[in-house]
Design a protein around this motif. Structure first.
Motif, mmCIF file in Angstrom:
data_model
loop_
_atom_site.group_PDB
_atom_site.id
_atom_site.type_symbol
_atom_site.label_atom_id
_atom_site.label_comp_id
_atom_site.label_asym_id
_atom_site.label_seq_id
_atom_site.Cartn_x
_atom_site.Cartn_y
_atom_site.Cartn_z
ATOM 1 N N PRO A 190 0.810 -1.226 0.000
ATOM 2 C CA PRO A 190 0.000 0.000 0.000
ATOM 3 C C PRO A 190 0.843 1.276 0.000
ATOM 4 N N ILE A 191 1.965 1.262 0.700
ATOM 5 C CA ILE A 191 2.790 2.473 0.772
ATOM 6 C C ILE A 191 3.380 2.791 -0.597
ATOM 7 N N LEU A 192 3.947 1.766 -1.258
ATOM 8 C CA LEU A 192 4.520 1.991 -2.586
ATOM 9 C C LEU A 192 3.453 2.361 -3.605
ATOM 10 N N ARG A 193 2.300 1.729 -3.503
ATOM 11 C CA ARG A 193 1.213 2.063 -4.440
ATOM 12 C C ARG A 193 0.732 3.499 -4.214
ATOM 13 N N ALA A 194 0.661 3.895 -2.959
ATOM 14 C CA ALA A 194 0.252 5.274 -2.679
ATOM 15 C C ALA A 194 1.254 6.273 -3.262
ATOM 16 N N SER A 211 -4.560 7.717 -4.124
ATOM 17 C CA SER A 211 -3.395 7.728 -3.237
ATOM 18 C C SER A 211 -3.793 8.086 -1.811
ATOM 19 N N LEU A 212 -4.692 9.059 -1.665
ATOM 20 C CA LEU A 212 -5.122 9.459 -0.322
ATOM 21 C C LEU A 212 -5.968 8.384 0.344
ATOM 22 N N LYS A 213 -6.662 7.563 -0.432
ATOM 23 C CA LYS A 213 -7.400 6.455 0.167
ATOM 24 C C LYS A 213 -6.446 5.463 0.825
ATOM 25 N N LEU A 214 -5.277 5.250 0.205
ATOM 26 C CA LEU A 214 -4.301 4.326 0.768
ATOM 27 C C LEU A 214 -3.514 4.965 1.906
ATOM 28 N N GLU A 215 -3.148 6.239 1.764
ATOM 29 C CA GLU A 215 -2.378 6.947 2.795
ATOM 30 C C GLU A 215 -3.031 8.299 3.036
ATOM 31 N N PRO A 216 -4.017 8.380 3.924
ATOM 32 C CA PRO A 216 -4.736 9.652 4.132
ATOM 33 C C PRO A 216 -3.868 10.760 4.718
ATOM 34 N N ALA A 217 -2.726 10.430 5.304
ATOM 35 C CA ALA A 217 -1.908 11.446 5.985
ATOM 36 C C ALA A 217 -0.959 12.172 5.045
ATOM 37 N N GLN A 218 -1.064 11.977 3.738
ATOM 38 C CA GLN A 218 -0.147 12.633 2.795
ATOM 39 C C GLN A 218 -0.572 14.096 2.590
#
Length: 617
Positions: free
Chosen positions: A431-435, A461-468
């Protein structure tokens, strides 16, 4: 039992030679020592015991022997395992038209291409290879296969007389290769992007709708890589008779010798459509690193599963024997006893940690580190080259694909950068790399002006890592850009409507002006007709008046003639009366009028008109 690295065993016969060399060296040392100190010199050497020298040599040679056996990697204990072949699909499309017989590239274009293709097959040992030959038509010479020996055998059969229909029909060649790759996918949508066509041709006298076929390949995710064969200066095409003997050079219908040239412009256009550039045989060619690196960027996918016999590695046991021999040999030397334990512990640590330590340094890590250093310095072109070299060593590493994409983004090569980020998405489930890949793809789309694509990628991308935070900021910028584009689109639509209305009004004015001009023309024509009618009527009146005058004159002349005849009858014998001055003047005037009428009559007859006077002259 088998050995995976048998060349190390060839060194084993040299051990007796080494033993003999050590014996001779020790004998020479003892002889020199006796000459210096006498016959009992060896008894006075500190730390040296003659009875242990034989064991020292034996342990050294035994340790070397077992070390060579370990390096040869002995294996035994076979077991059946399933191996998944991973790679890509590559179809080599080879031009076999008559122009490939030109010798501007030694020994000829076709032979040089076959030679380099043989080297090329030796490098792509992780992909399925297919062969398509073409000239005026195209056919499959070898379907997709992992048997490179068979592919090489079919390649060596290529000749210009395999097709009677001559030409360079690249459209048919691309269509045939595309169909072959479609069979290789077998409905597997994940196979798109892992296929390529290597087109080897001189590009002369292109036929067929090759641009349409190139677009079709691009839509199916097939990368077309053109490789030019020949020189821009060109060369002559040898001609052969039916027995295969040289018969001069090929000539056209007018008897002129044909010269063939490399059509690099068309190949560059084809390479630009695929975004890969153009390769040339003899410059970076089929066996060049640049082409190999381009194919490695396709990545790998699961091709087929095979069951093979796998042998277990047993090199640890001879390695332990070698360490034991070296350890005992060191233990026999008192002055080195302090180092024995450390040496043996280090050797054991190497044996134990060796297999696990092999994975500490990742493939392509040095090249990736060099690329990161150049990237930090701002040398994005150098960083791109380093990252691409790392991808060649580790084509399945999504991090390297992200690095290549970032370098391409810095170089403002947005379509290529987007392709690398999509490749990274296909290579990882993390998930991190995909984000990160989605974030980079969205940022690239935003820089390229595609606000809708940027919004879609950044939201995923925000669905995978909302804190970006960067992704959120770029998403806001993309939304503003989309709003601006929509407003601009509305303004453009309004402006277009205004322009359209203005054009319509102008067109109406032009039509009205045209109608007015037509009306004026009609009025002018009517006036001209009326004036013509008046002129015709006036002419008729003039003709009638002239006719009346002629009739009156005729009557007067007849009356005068009758009067003259009557008077001549009465005065037949009388002398002619003398004319008065008035009569003579009238006669002269009448003669003048007749003369004038005669001139006018003659002029009208010359002009082809009918004279008004009814007199017969």
């Amino acid at each position: 039992m088998k050995f995976a690295a048998q060349p190390w065993l060839w060194v084993v016969p040299l051990l007796p030679v080494l033993w003999l060399g050590l014996r001779l060296w020790e004998s020479r040392g003892r002889r020199n020592l006796r000459l210096l100190l006498g016959e009992n010199a060896t008894d006075h050497v500190e730390g040296r015991r003659g009875q242990l020298l034989g064991w020292d040599r034996f342990l050294l040679l035994a340790g070397l022997f077992w070390l060579l056996i370990a390096l040869a990697r002995p294996q035994w204990g076979a077991s059946e395992v399933t191996v998944t072949q991973r790679g890509s699909d590559v179809v080599v499309v080879l031009d076999i038209s008559n122009s490939m017989s030109a010798q501007d590239v030694a020994p000829s274009r076709l032979e040089r291409a076959k030679t380099e293709l043989g080297s090329f097959l030796g490098r792509v040992q992780d992909s399925r290879i297919g062969l398509v030959f073409f000239a005026g038509a195209a056919f499959v010479q070898c379907p997709l296969t992992l048997d490179y020996g068979t592919a090489d055998m079919f390649l060596k059969m290529a000749d210009t007389d395999m097709l009677s229909e001559q030409g360079t029909n690249i459209g048919a060649a691309l269509a045939t290769a595309r169909q072959l790759l479609a069979k290789g996918r077998q409905g597997d949508a994940a196979a798109e992007g892992f296929q390529a066509i290597v087109l080897v041709t001189d590009g002369e006298d292109l036929e067929g709708d090759w641009q349409k076929e190139a677009d079709a390949c691009q839509k199916e995710g097939i990368r077309v890589i053109p490789v030019g064969v020949g020189s821009s200066e060109g060369g002559l095409i040898p001609a052969f008779d039916r027995q295969g003997r040289a018969a001069g050079f090929l000539k056209d219908d007018q008897g002129n010798v044909v010269t063939t040239h490399l059509n690099l412009e068309a190949l560059e256009k084809l390479g630009a459509m695929a975004g890969v550039g153009t390769f040339r045989l003899g410059v970076d060619g089929l066996a060049g690193d640049r082409l190999y690196r381009e194919l490695q960027r396709l990545g790998r996918r699961d091709l087929e599963d095979r069951r093979v016999s796998a042998y277990q590695e047993r090199f640890v046991w001879p390695l332990l024997m070698a360490i034991a021999c070296f350890g005992v040999r060191l233990a026999l030397r008192p002055w080195r006893r302090s180092a024995v334990a450390a040496a043996m512990l280090a050797a054991c640590a190497m044996v134990i940690a060796g297999p696990s330590a092999a994975g500490i340094v990742r493939d392509g890590a040095p090249a990736a580190a060099e690329g990161r250093r150049l990237y930090d310095k701002g040398d994005y072109q150098g960083a791109l080259s380093a990252f691409q070299n790392a991808v060649v060593q580790a084509p399945d590493d999504p991090v390297l694909s992200l690095a290549v994409g970032e370098a391409l983004f810095r170089l403002q090569q947005y379509p290529e950068a987007t392709r690398e980020f999509e490749r990274a998405l296909a290579l990882t489930d993390d998930p991190i790399l995909r984000a990160e890949a989605l974030y980079n793809r969205g940022t690239t789309a935003l820089a390229a002006g595609d606000a809708e694509g940027a919004i879609k990628s950044l939201r995923e991308s925000l669905k995978l890592e909302p804190a970006q935070q960067d992704a959120a900021l770029n998403l806001e910028a993309a939304l503003r850009r989309l709003q601006q584009q929509q407003q601009q689109q509305k303004q453009d639509d309004k402006k277009a409507e205004k322009d359209e209305k203005k054009d319509q009004q102008q067109q109406q004015k032009q039509e009205e002006q045209k109608k007015q001009d037509e009306q004026q023309q009609d009025q002018q024509q009517q006036q001209d007709q009326q004036q013509q009618q008046k002129q015709d009527e006036q002419q008729k009146q003039d003709q009638q008046q002239d006719q009346q005058q002629r009739d009156q004159k005729k009557d007067q002349d007849q009356k005068q003639q009758e009067d003259q005849q009557a008077q001549s009858g009465k005065q037949k014998d009388a002398p002619p009366p003398e004319l008065t001055d008035d009569q003579a003047a009238q006669i002269l005037k009448a003669l003048d009028r007749d003369e004038e009428e005669l001139k006018r009559s003659l002029q009208k007859r010359v002009q082809g008109k009918r004279p008004r006077s009814g007199k017969r002259w």
